[in-house]
Design an enzyme around this catalytic site. Sequence first.
Site, mmCIF file in Angstrom:
data_model
loop_
_atom_site.group_PDB
_atom_site.id
_atom_site.type_symbol
_atom_site.label_atom_id
_atom_site.label_comp_id
_atom_site.label_asym_id
_atom_site.label_seq_id
_atom_site.Cartn_x
_atom_site.Cartn_y
_atom_site.Cartn_z
ATOM 1 N N ASP A 1 -0.121 4.510 -0.071
ATOM 2 C CA ASP A 1 -0.847 5.746 0.295
ATOM 3 C C ASP A 1 0.066 6.792 0.941
ATOM 4 O OD1 ASP A 1 -3.187 4.545 -0.489
ATOM 5 O OD2 ASP A 1 -3.959 4.231 1.536
ATOM 6 N N HIS A 2 0.971 6.308 1.832
ATOM 7 C CA HIS A 2 1.722 7.287 2.616
ATOM 8 C C HIS A 2 2.890 7.930 1.869
ATOM 9 C CE1 HIS A 2 -0.998 6.912 5.763
ATOM 10 N NE2 HIS A 2 -0.725 5.656 6.015
ATOM 11 N N ARG B 1 3.741 18.935 1.371
ATOM 12 C CA ARG B 1 4.322 20.158 0.826
ATOM 13 C C ARG B 1 3.567 20.669 -0.400
ATOM 14 N NH1 ARG B 1 9.498 22.198 2.041
ATOM 15 N NH2 ARG B 1 9.577 22.108 4.286
ATOM 16 N N HIS C 1 -3.599 -4.671 7.771
ATOM 17 C CA HIS C 1 -3.659 -3.555 8.708
ATOM 18 C C HIS C 1 -2.743 -3.803 9.901
ATOM 19 C CE1 HIS C 1 -5.452 0.335 9.251
ATOM 20 N NE2 HIS C 1 -5.132 0.168 10.507
ATOM 21 N N GLY C 2 -1.757 -2.961 10.013
ATOM 22 C CA GLY C 2 -0.859 -3.033 11.162
ATOM 23 C C GLY C 2 0.158 -4.164 11.089
ATOM 24 N N ASN D 1 0.860 -1.184 0.000
ATOM 25 C CA ASN D 1 0.000 0.000 0.000
ATOM 26 C C ASN D 1 0.901 1.239 0.000
ATOM 27 O OD1 ASN D 1 -1.363 2.301 1.168
ATOM 28 N ND2 ASN D 1 -3.067 0.937 1.646
ATOM 29 N N THR E 1 -6.501 6.534 10.195
ATOM 30 C CA THR E 1 -6.402 5.464 9.202
ATOM 31 C C THR E 1 -7.664 4.621 9.355
ATOM 32 O OG1 THR E 1 -5.076 3.573 8.458
ATOM 33 C CG2 THR E 1 -5.090 3.987 10.819
ATOM 34 N N THR E 2 -7.867 3.646 8.469
ATOM 35 C CA THR E 2 -9.055 2.807 8.575
ATOM 36 C C THR E 2 -9.060 2.127 9.940
ATOM 37 O OG1 THR E 2 -8.746 2.412 6.221
ATOM 38 C CG2 THR E 2 -10.381 1.059 7.329
ATOM 39 N N ARG F 1 -7.168 12.767 0.912
ATOM 40 C CA ARG F 1 -6.087 13.258 1.784
ATOM 41 C C ARG F 1 -4.706 12.757 1.365
ATOM 42 N NH1 ARG F 1 -7.179 9.933 7.347
ATOM 43 N NH2 ARG F 1 -9.203 10.919 7.168
ATOM 44 N N HIS F 2 -4.654 11.629 0.654
ATOM 45 C CA HIS F 2 -3.342 11.206 0.136
ATOM 46 C C HIS F 2 -3.418 10.910 -1.369
ATOM 47 C CE1 HIS F 2 -5.201 7.481 1.480
ATOM 48 N NE2 HIS F 2 -4.822 7.614 2.729
ATOM 49 N N GLU G 1 -11.028 -9.293 3.033
ATOM 50 C CA GLU G 1 -9.739 -8.941 3.621
ATOM 51 C C GLU G 1 -9.974 -8.883 5.123
ATOM 52 O OE1 GLU G 1 -7.448 -5.583 2.081
ATOM 53 O OE2 GLU G 1 -6.478 -5.376 4.034
ATOM 54 N N ARG H 1 -9.549 8.068 -1.025
ATOM 55 C CA ARG H 1 -10.512 8.523 -0.009
ATOM 56 C C ARG H 1 -11.393 9.631 -0.567
ATOM 57 N NH1 ARG H 1 -10.250 7.926 5.510
ATOM 58 N NH2 ARG H 1 -8.848 6.283 6.181
ATOM 59 N N HIS I 1 -5.712 3.652 -1.553
ATOM 60 C CA HIS I 1 -7.054 3.974 -1.058
ATOM 61 C C HIS I 1 -7.402 5.368 -1.553
ATOM 62 C CE1 HIS I 1 -9.769 4.324 2.814
ATOM 63 N NE2 HIS I 1 -10.421 4.631 1.705
ATOM 64 N N GLU J 1 -8.685 0.464 -2.850
ATOM 65 C CA GLU J 1 -9.517 0.490 -1.637
ATOM 66 C C GLU J 1 -10.463 1.674 -1.731
ATOM 67 O OE1 GLU J 1 -7.277 0.744 1.925
ATOM 68 O OE2 GLU J 1 -6.184 -1.092 1.548
ATOM 69 N N GLY K 1 1.370 -1.531 4.296
ATOM 70 C CA GLY K 1 1.812 -0.211 3.889
ATOM 71 C C GLY K 1 2.805 0.386 4.859
ATOM 72 N N HIS K 2 2.297 0.861 5.982
ATOM 73 C CA HIS K 2 3.057 1.739 6.866
ATOM 74 C C HIS K 2 4.410 1.158 7.285
ATOM 75 C CE1 HIS K 2 3.943 4.100 10.489
ATOM 76 N NE2 HIS K 2 3.396 5.076 9.789
HETATM 77 N N1 PXP Z 1 -5.734 -2.989 4.347
HETATM 78 C C1 PXP Z 1 -6.636 -1.980 4.451
HETATM 79 C C2 PXP Z 1 -8.047 -2.256 4.094
HETATM 80 C C3 PXP Z 1 -6.232 -0.704 4.887
HETATM 81 O O1 PXP Z 1 -7.146 0.282 4.961
HETATM 82 C C4 PXP Z 1 -4.886 -0.477 5.190
HETATM 83 C C5 PXP Z 1 -4.436 0.876 5.636
HETATM 84 O O2 PXP Z 1 -4.562 1.807 4.633
HETATM 85 C C6 PXP Z 1 -3.979 -1.541 5.049
HETATM 86 C C7 PXP Z 1 -4.432 -2.792 4.653
HETATM 87 C C8 PXP Z 1 -2.521 -1.375 5.304
HETATM 88 O O3 PXP Z 1 -2.333 -1.105 6.653
HETATM 89 P P1 PXP Z 1 -0.886 -0.663 7.177
HETATM 90 O O4 PXP Z 1 -0.572 0.642 6.523
HETATM 91 O O5 PXP Z 1 -1.073 -0.571 8.645
HETATM 92 O O6 PXP Z 1 0.056 -1.749 6.757
#
Ligand code: PXP
Length: 237
Positions: free
Chosen positions: A8-9, A17, A190-191, A6, A99-100, A48-49, A150, A44, A42, A69, A212-213
């Site tokens: 997004d970030h 910026r 997620h996480g 992912n 975040t979600t 936002r991103h 998921e 949104r 994602h 997403e 992602g993160h």
């Molecule tokens: N899956 C979904 C549905 C999410 O919304 C996210 C966060 O955007 C992720 C996975 C990835 O999560 P993380 O950035 O914590 O790895």
Amino acid sequence: MRFCINVDHIATLRNARGETQPDPVTFALMAEQFGVDGIVVHLREDRRHINERDVRLLRELVTTKLDLEMAPVDEIIQIACDVCPELATLVPEKRQELTTEGGINVIDNINQIRSAVERLHEAEISVSIFIEPDINQIDAAAEINADFIEIHTGHYANAASEEDIFEELEKVRLAAKHAKKLGLGVNAGHGLNYINIKEFLAIEEIDEVSIGHAVLARAIYVGAEQAIKEMIALTKR
Ligand code: PXP
């Protein structure tokens, strides 16, 4: 197990910026070169991103798989039907959240989500629904013809004590088995990070993880290539 990244970030950092760098599209293409199985973004409602330009360029350039997403709302469904990602993952969306925060409640919103699934299917887009590891939610997802679920792994990722980690992992394991029995594809995310991913390899029913993160954070320290290749190595069964 497939690993989709992912990005997004990367867009969060770009937008901090209001400039053009770092570019999530360039980063996604690099990630593909390093061996990821797919790209997740994602779009949104508040943009936002990731923005529409990112999604449209990714659609043109991604050669692995694009997972978009999205909240099950008209505007974004319309964009998805136009862009045609390989997968649309329906997620809940609140403006105030960082975040979600959890899975979508399929049971309570069944008509809205059913109609989103139908519209996406008409455009020949496979649909995944981001849900809690809860048998009733999985049954509802199957009932409205989702192709994948998921599993939200945030509670597992946030669990601190050994007992809680075990309990949350068990929920994920049972959910994955149940979904597979119903013929659903099973993704999870997620996480997830370089440490807590290890337990997932033993859950054979999980086809794919979306991360992602943790990977983007590590990329800042060690570079994108190393961060991505380390996660690829950890997700291979
Ligand atoms: N899956 C979904 C549905 C999410 O919304 C996210 C966060 O955007 C992720 C996975 C990835 O999560 P993380 O950035 O914590 O790895």
